[in-house]
Design an enzyme around this catalytic site. Sequence first.
Site, PDB file in Angstrom:
ATOM      1  N   ASP A  88       0.831  -1.204   0.000  1.00  0.00           N
ATOM      2  CA  ASP A  88       0.000   0.000   0.000  1.00  0.00           C
ATOM      3  C   ASP A  88       0.870   1.260   0.000  1.00  0.00           C
ATOM      4  O   ASP A  88       1.847   1.341   0.743  1.00  0.00           O
ATOM      5  CB  ASP A  88      -0.868  -0.041   1.267  1.00  0.00           C
ATOM      6  CG  ASP A  88      -1.974   0.986   1.277  1.00  0.00           C
ATOM      7  OD1 ASP A  88      -2.822   0.951   0.384  1.00  0.00           O
ATOM      8  OD2 ASP A  88      -1.993   1.831   2.200  1.00  0.00           O
ATOM      9  N   GLU A  98       1.814  -0.495  -5.009  1.00  0.00           N
ATOM     10  CA  GLU A  98       0.821   0.542  -5.303  1.00  0.00           C
ATOM     11  C   GLU A  98       1.569   1.864  -5.187  1.00  0.00           C
ATOM     12  O   GLU A  98       1.787   2.375  -4.099  1.00  0.00           O
ATOM     13  CB  GLU A  98      -0.347   0.532  -4.321  1.00  0.00           C
ATOM     14  CG  GLU A  98      -1.438   1.495  -4.764  1.00  0.00           C
ATOM     15  CD  GLU A  98      -2.056   2.348  -3.667  1.00  0.00           C
ATOM     16  OE1 GLU A  98      -3.091   2.967  -3.930  1.00  0.00           O
ATOM     17  OE2 GLU A  98      -1.506   2.444  -2.564  1.00  0.00           O
TER      18      GLU A  98
END
Length: 570
Positions: free
Chosen positions: A215, A283
């Site tokens: 993330d 990401e």
Amino acid sequence: MTVTQPPLSHPDAWWRDAVFYQIYPRSFADANGDGMGDLSGIIDKVPYLESLGIDAVWLSPFYPSPGVDAGYDVANYFDIAPEFGTLDQADQLIAALHQAGIKVVIDLVPNHTSSEHEWFRQALEAGPGSPERERYHFRYSDDGMPNNWGSLFGGSAWASVHELTGKEEDRHWYYLHLFAPEQPDVNWDHPDVHEHFEQFLRFWCVRGIDGFRVDVAHALVKAPGLPDDDVGPDRWQVLDPDEEVEKQPDSGPAFNQPGVHEIYRHWRAVLNDYGEDKLLVAEAWVEPASELANYVRSDEMSQAFNFPFLKAGWDAQAMRHVIDETMEANAAVGAPTTWVLSNHDVVRHATRFGYPCGTDIERGIGPDDPQPDEELGLRRARAATLFMLALPGSVYLYQGEELGLPEHTTVPPEARQDPSWFRTDGVVRGRDGCRIPLPWSAQGPAYGFNETGQSWLPQPADWGRFAPEQQDDSASTLLMYRAALALRARLSLGRGELQWVEAPDGVLAFDNGEHRIILNVTDEEQSIPATGSVIMTSWAGVVSDQDADPCRWDTDTVTVPANGCVWIEK
Ligand code: GLC
Ligand code: CA
């Protein structure tokens, strides 16, 4: 022009051409009927996942969390949220997926913890100047915020400690949160932080996890001294609710600092203790492609999401440009490319493509916004998907897209959950519309999401028409996905090479081995020279013979309908 696959640094890795399916656990399937999806619900659907022909699932966070940012605020990295199940059930799920030949990738959230994480509680308790506070970014300032950074969810990136603790000693103390205040950023200069995430990798590798989606991988390390950025405190530039909203890109001293790469090199080494094929996917909203490619050098991550592809819109030139640029940038570092059209943070592509190209829907869609052309959106979405599935590299799908599921574009304000909605006074509609619980049956409570009818986000009234049981004819979106995934695997398209073929304006055509792929981005049918047999179309699924309507064959010409895509075996 040929864009050849480079010598890949990991040519035999399973993820090189894998099709990943993102499961958003709270919205997938709810076995106990409390309105929140759960691990048992996913276990029940393993046969469905198997029937899709995917290679791997990526599970969005399932850890204990207050749920301020739908689980991306992790309170404990070594357990399962009670609302989702237990560690035993996680083991069962991993085993069931492996049994079905599906790899398992989980979400790793290393930029911030929840404010309910024991570290943050200890930090608040221990007070200014304590070692406990060094695990986060606490700063003193008696002259406004410690710097001008804005939160990605709107408003300042700093929150007052005094307001949380009420203690006099905390007056003028602030802590950094690039997202919600309940998601304090951890300090990656601290050894405990490194140690903690190394333990996390080891803990989940031992449980059999095949990889990790990282993330906000571009935000972990901040520039020394946390200098002001050029964007200022309002990353959404929300001046007036009626104004156009302009989101500022992820750039500046909080993003893409060179130090992040050391972290990923270390993680790679840690993961290699468990075999050389563990996946790390970034990401990272980083541009240009050459910068993003730094994350996938041979001793760092395996892959990075290709968000420029997702953002290219329904525009042939822009798509081709992104494809060339990303393939070239990745070739330079020996990494394969990835492709993605939807995830839990963006408007679903079946809806995005229902707006004129260039329409700004980055802030989400609400009941008072212009509504999409659903039919056009779906037609284009199916074409874009088929086109994507024929590209070399690996592909990320988001739960529900195989049903042609659109965004819920009229979520009522009182049902909104996304923190960006609250932090911008509703100017940013947020991401709830792509996170609506899936329909599994045409009728019944919550359309088969559960048996009680409860749902943590409201489903639109006509949701049942997208249920899998409604999609058993060969023209359905679900059967198109299944057929395309099966063909993609059988023809090894993900391991092929791309060679562009000349085509009229608004049409993209490429060869991948013995196959020619043609995408018509225009609103008129196009006749393209091509010989061979049509094996897939975006309007009728698999086509077995050349007479199939409406794909007409002239001697050496295929007619591709407006907003359509076709696969031809030469
Ligand atoms: C990532 C996630 C998003 C989340 C944010 C903060 O962008 O995909 O859903 O809100 O990180 O963790
Ligand atoms: Ca549940």
